[in-house]
Design an enzyme around this catalytic site. Structure first.
Site, PDB file in Angstrom:
ATOM      1  N   LYS A  46     -61.204-147.984 -54.567  1.00  0.00           N
ATOM      2  CA  LYS A  46     -61.246-148.989 -55.610  1.00  0.00           C
ATOM      3  C   LYS A  46     -60.727-150.336 -55.114  1.00  0.00           C
ATOM      4  O   LYS A  46     -60.976-151.368 -55.717  1.00  0.00           O
ATOM      5  CB  LYS A  46     -60.336-148.561 -56.786  1.00  0.00           C
ATOM      6  CG  LYS A  46     -60.678-147.226 -57.386  1.00  0.00           C
ATOM      7  CD  LYS A  46     -59.635-146.789 -58.410  1.00  0.00           C
ATOM      8  CE  LYS A  46     -58.920-145.622 -57.806  1.00  0.00           C
ATOM      9  NZ  LYS A  46     -58.056-144.847 -58.661  1.00  0.00           N
ATOM     10  N   GLY A  47     -59.994-150.298 -53.995  1.00  0.00           N
ATOM     11  CA  GLY A  47     -59.297-151.503 -53.537  1.00  0.00           C
ATOM     12  C   GLY A  47     -60.185-152.691 -53.242  1.00  0.00           C
ATOM     13  O   GLY A  47     -59.742-153.839 -53.330  1.00  0.00           O
ATOM     14  N   GLU A 101     -64.551-153.649 -46.970  1.00  0.00           N
ATOM     15  CA  GLU A 101     -63.255-152.950 -47.027  1.00  0.00           C
ATOM     16  C   GLU A 101     -62.171-153.921 -47.496  1.00  0.00           C
ATOM     17  O   GLU A 101     -62.268-155.127 -47.291  1.00  0.00           O
ATOM     18  CB  GLU A 101     -63.014-152.426 -45.605  1.00  0.00           C
ATOM     19  CG  GLU A 101     -61.975-151.445 -45.294  1.00  0.00           C
ATOM     20  CD  GLU A 101     -61.549-150.367 -46.254  1.00  0.00           C
ATOM     21  OE1 GLU A 101     -61.458-150.605 -47.463  1.00  0.00           O
ATOM     22  OE2 GLU A 101     -61.205-149.298 -45.756  1.00  0.00           O
ATOM     23  N   ASP A 105     -55.673-150.767 -41.850  1.00  0.00           N
ATOM     24  CA  ASP A 105     -54.302-150.573 -41.361  1.00  0.00           C
ATOM     25  C   ASP A 105     -54.363-149.645 -40.148  1.00  0.00           C
ATOM     26  O   ASP A 105     -54.573-150.092 -39.030  1.00  0.00           O
ATOM     27  CB  ASP A 105     -53.458-150.005 -42.501  1.00  0.00           C
ATOM     28  CG  ASP A 105     -51.997-149.833 -42.118  1.00  0.00           C
ATOM     29  OD1 ASP A 105     -51.604-150.316 -41.042  1.00  0.00           O
ATOM     30  OD2 ASP A 105     -51.242-149.217 -42.892  1.00  0.00           O
ATOM     31  N   LYS A 133     -54.648-155.493 -40.514  1.00  0.00           N
ATOM     32  CA  LYS A 133     -53.274-155.314 -40.005  1.00  0.00           C
ATOM     33  C   LYS A 133     -53.393-154.674 -38.620  1.00  0.00           C
ATOM     34  O   LYS A 133     -53.241-153.462 -38.492  1.00  0.00           O
ATOM     35  CB  LYS A 133     -52.545-154.318 -40.915  1.00  0.00           C
ATOM     36  CG  LYS A 133     -51.569-154.909 -41.895  1.00  0.00           C
ATOM     37  CD  LYS A 133     -50.614-153.846 -42.416  1.00  0.00           C
ATOM     38  CE  LYS A 133     -51.011-153.361 -43.773  1.00  0.00           C
ATOM     39  NZ  LYS A 133     -50.030-152.403 -44.358  1.00  0.00           N
ATOM     40  N   PHE A 156     -46.356-154.025 -46.306  1.00  0.00           N
ATOM     41  CA  PHE A 156     -47.143-153.407 -47.375  1.00  0.00           C
ATOM     42  C   PHE A 156     -47.450-154.474 -48.411  1.00  0.00           C
ATOM     43  O   PHE A 156     -46.555-155.032 -49.029  1.00  0.00           O
ATOM     44  CB  PHE A 156     -46.407-152.226 -47.995  1.00  0.00           C
ATOM     45  CG  PHE A 156     -47.305-151.423 -48.877  1.00  0.00           C
ATOM     46  CD1 PHE A 156     -48.182-150.494 -48.337  1.00  0.00           C
ATOM     47  CD2 PHE A 156     -47.298-151.601 -50.254  1.00  0.00           C
ATOM     48  CE1 PHE A 156     -49.047-149.775 -49.143  1.00  0.00           C
ATOM     49  CE2 PHE A 156     -48.157-150.880 -51.073  1.00  0.00           C
ATOM     50  CZ  PHE A 156     -49.028-149.965 -50.509  1.00  0.00           C
ATOM     51  N   VAL A 157     -48.720-154.771 -48.572  1.00  0.00           N
ATOM     52  CA  VAL A 157     -49.112-155.864 -49.454  1.00  0.00           C
ATOM     53  C   VAL A 157     -49.857-155.340 -50.691  1.00  0.00           C
ATOM     54  O   VAL A 157     -50.457-154.265 -50.656  1.00  0.00           O
ATOM     55  CB  VAL A 157     -49.992-156.889 -48.710  1.00  0.00           C
ATOM     56  CG1 VAL A 157     -49.224-157.525 -47.568  1.00  0.00           C
ATOM     57  CG2 VAL A 157     -51.279-156.260 -48.188  1.00  0.00           C
ATOM     58  N   ASP A 163     -53.233-151.858 -54.141  1.00  0.00           N
ATOM     59  CA  ASP A 163     -52.296-151.290 -55.101  1.00  0.00           C
ATOM     60  C   ASP A 163     -51.052-150.719 -54.438  1.00  0.00           C
ATOM     61  O   ASP A 163     -51.020-150.450 -53.240  1.00  0.00           O
ATOM     62  CB  ASP A 163     -52.972-150.146 -55.858  1.00  0.00           C
ATOM     63  CG  ASP A 163     -53.140-148.896 -54.975  1.00  0.00           C
ATOM     64  OD1 ASP A 163     -53.749-149.017 -53.891  1.00  0.00           O
ATOM     65  OD2 ASP A 163     -52.641-147.815 -55.348  1.00  0.00           O
ATOM     66  N   ARG A 169     -53.235-154.052 -58.746  1.00  0.00           N
ATOM     67  CA  ARG A 169     -54.573-154.394 -58.267  1.00  0.00           C
ATOM     68  C   ARG A 169     -55.087-155.669 -58.923  1.00  0.00           C
ATOM     69  O   ARG A 169     -55.926-156.368 -58.365  1.00  0.00           O
ATOM     70  CB  ARG A 169     -55.570-153.262 -58.583  1.00  0.00           C
ATOM     71  CG  ARG A 169     -55.348-151.974 -57.816  1.00  0.00           C
ATOM     72  CD  ARG A 169     -56.560-151.067 -57.998  1.00  0.00           C
ATOM     73  NE  ARG A 169     -56.314-149.680 -57.625  1.00  0.00           N
ATOM     74  CZ  ARG A 169     -56.426-149.191 -56.387  1.00  0.00           C
ATOM     75  NH1 ARG A 169     -56.758-149.989 -55.409  1.00  0.00           N
ATOM     76  NH2 ARG A 169     -56.215-147.916 -56.143  1.00  0.00           N
TER      77      ARG A 169
HETATM   78  P1  IMP Z   1     -56.092-147.094 -43.089  1.00  0.00           P
HETATM   79  O1  IMP Z   1     -56.878-145.834 -43.172  1.00  0.00           O
HETATM   80  O2  IMP Z   1     -54.679-146.858 -42.639  1.00  0.00           O
HETATM   81  O3  IMP Z   1     -56.748-148.189 -42.272  1.00  0.00           O
HETATM   82  O4  IMP Z   1     -55.882-147.614 -44.546  1.00  0.00           O
HETATM   83  C1  IMP Z   1     -56.901-148.068 -45.324  1.00  0.00           C
HETATM   84  C2  IMP Z   1     -56.566-147.944 -46.789  1.00  0.00           C
HETATM   85  O5  IMP Z   1     -55.176-147.745 -47.026  1.00  0.00           O
HETATM   86  C3  IMP Z   1     -56.938-149.205 -47.484  1.00  0.00           C
HETATM   87  O6  IMP Z   1     -58.286-149.168 -47.910  1.00  0.00           O
HETATM   88  C4  IMP Z   1     -55.935-149.271 -48.607  1.00  0.00           C
HETATM   89  O7  IMP Z   1     -56.411-148.561 -49.725  1.00  0.00           O
HETATM   90  C5  IMP Z   1     -54.704-148.563 -48.062  1.00  0.00           C
HETATM   91  N1  IMP Z   1     -53.703-149.533 -47.525  1.00  0.00           N
HETATM   92  C6  IMP Z   1     -53.378-149.765 -46.232  1.00  0.00           C
HETATM   93  N2  IMP Z   1     -52.438-150.709 -46.121  1.00  0.00           N
HETATM   94  C7  IMP Z   1     -52.150-151.103 -47.382  1.00  0.00           C
HETATM   95  C8  IMP Z   1     -51.250-152.082 -47.933  1.00  0.00           C
HETATM   96  O8  IMP Z   1     -50.525-152.828 -47.255  1.00  0.00           O
HETATM   97  N3  IMP Z   1     -51.245-152.176 -49.296  1.00  0.00           N
HETATM   98  C9  IMP Z   1     -52.034-151.420 -50.095  1.00  0.00           C
HETATM   99  N4  IMP Z   1     -52.893-150.504 -49.619  1.00  0.00           N
HETATM  100  C10 IMP Z   1     -52.951-150.345 -48.273  1.00  0.00           C
END
Ligand code: IMP
Length: 186
Positions: A46-47, A101, A105, A133, A156-157, A163, A169
């Site tokens: 949903k982000g 996306e 992260d 990130k 963490f943003v 969210d 959100r």
């Molecule tokens: P990844 O799999 O670690 O790259 O994370 C991707 C997903 O994690 C994103 O689509 C977000 O939903 C969540 N996420 C990662 N970092 C943050 C953050 O700083 N704040 C909020 N959601 C995050």
């Protein structure tokens, strides 16, 4: 006046105006790069929803849209688990897929999605992310976006779709949450 949402924010990283401006620029760049080809936007709920809504209106060429659901996070820590919660409605075979996306992260979510999409024989696959990130990237997931809104440090943003426990959100800007909000009172 105390505010039940804005008071939880330690610092604003990007204001509503900065976000608006940057998303417009991304849209213009994408429209230019895809001239003559129709991008098929695949967004991860949903982000990415606020980003998608603004970005697609800034891409001034014909495009199509589909939605995929992925679940990977609970709280502020990656669970390491990625699973499909909603599949695409339409075939992407022969189409120019542009994955939309919210944030990359560790990159685990994106590498899962890319692996999954590439098996379906699209003509091309590119990625646009609102935030990146790079310091969070897991060794197993050396994925990168073709278009990045903003590169951010390891924090963490929340806001603009992002969210913490499904909240914040709807903030129109991007901020860092106060530590005592997620860690509880010290
Ligand atoms: P990844 O799999 O670690 O790259 O994370 C991707 C997903 O994690 C994103 O689509 C977000 O939903 C969540 N996420 C990662 N970092 C943050 C953050 O700083 N704040 C909020 N959601 C995050």
């Amino acid at each position: 006046m105390p505010h039940p949402m804005h008071d939880d924010i330690e610092q604003t990283l990007f204001t509503e105006e900065q976000v608006r401006q940057r998303v417009k620029e991304l849209g213009v760049e994408i429209a230019h790069d895809y001239e003559g080809r129709e991008p098929h936007l695949v967004t991860i709920v949903k982000g990415s929803m606020p980003f998608l809504a603004d970005l697609m209106r800034a891409i001034d060429i014909p495009l199509t849209l589909d939605v995929i659901g992925i679940s990977s996070y609970s709280g502020t820590q990656s669970s390491g688990e990625v699973r499909l919660t909603k599949d695409l409605d339409d075939s992407i075979e022969g189409r120019h897929v542009l994955v939309v996306e919210d944030i990359i992260d560790t990159g685990l979510t994106l590498s899962y999605v890319l692996r999954n999409l590439r098996q379906r024989a699209p003509a091309s696959v590119k990625v646009v992310t609102f935030l990146d990130k790079p310091s969070g990237r897991a060794d197993a997931a050396l994925v990168n976006a073709d278009y990045v809104g903003f590169t951010i440090p390891d924090a963490f943003v929340i806001g603009y779709g992002l969210d913490w426990n499904q909240r914040y959100r709807n903030l129109p800007y991007v901020g860092i949450l106060k530590r005592d909000v997620y860690a509880g009172p010290l």
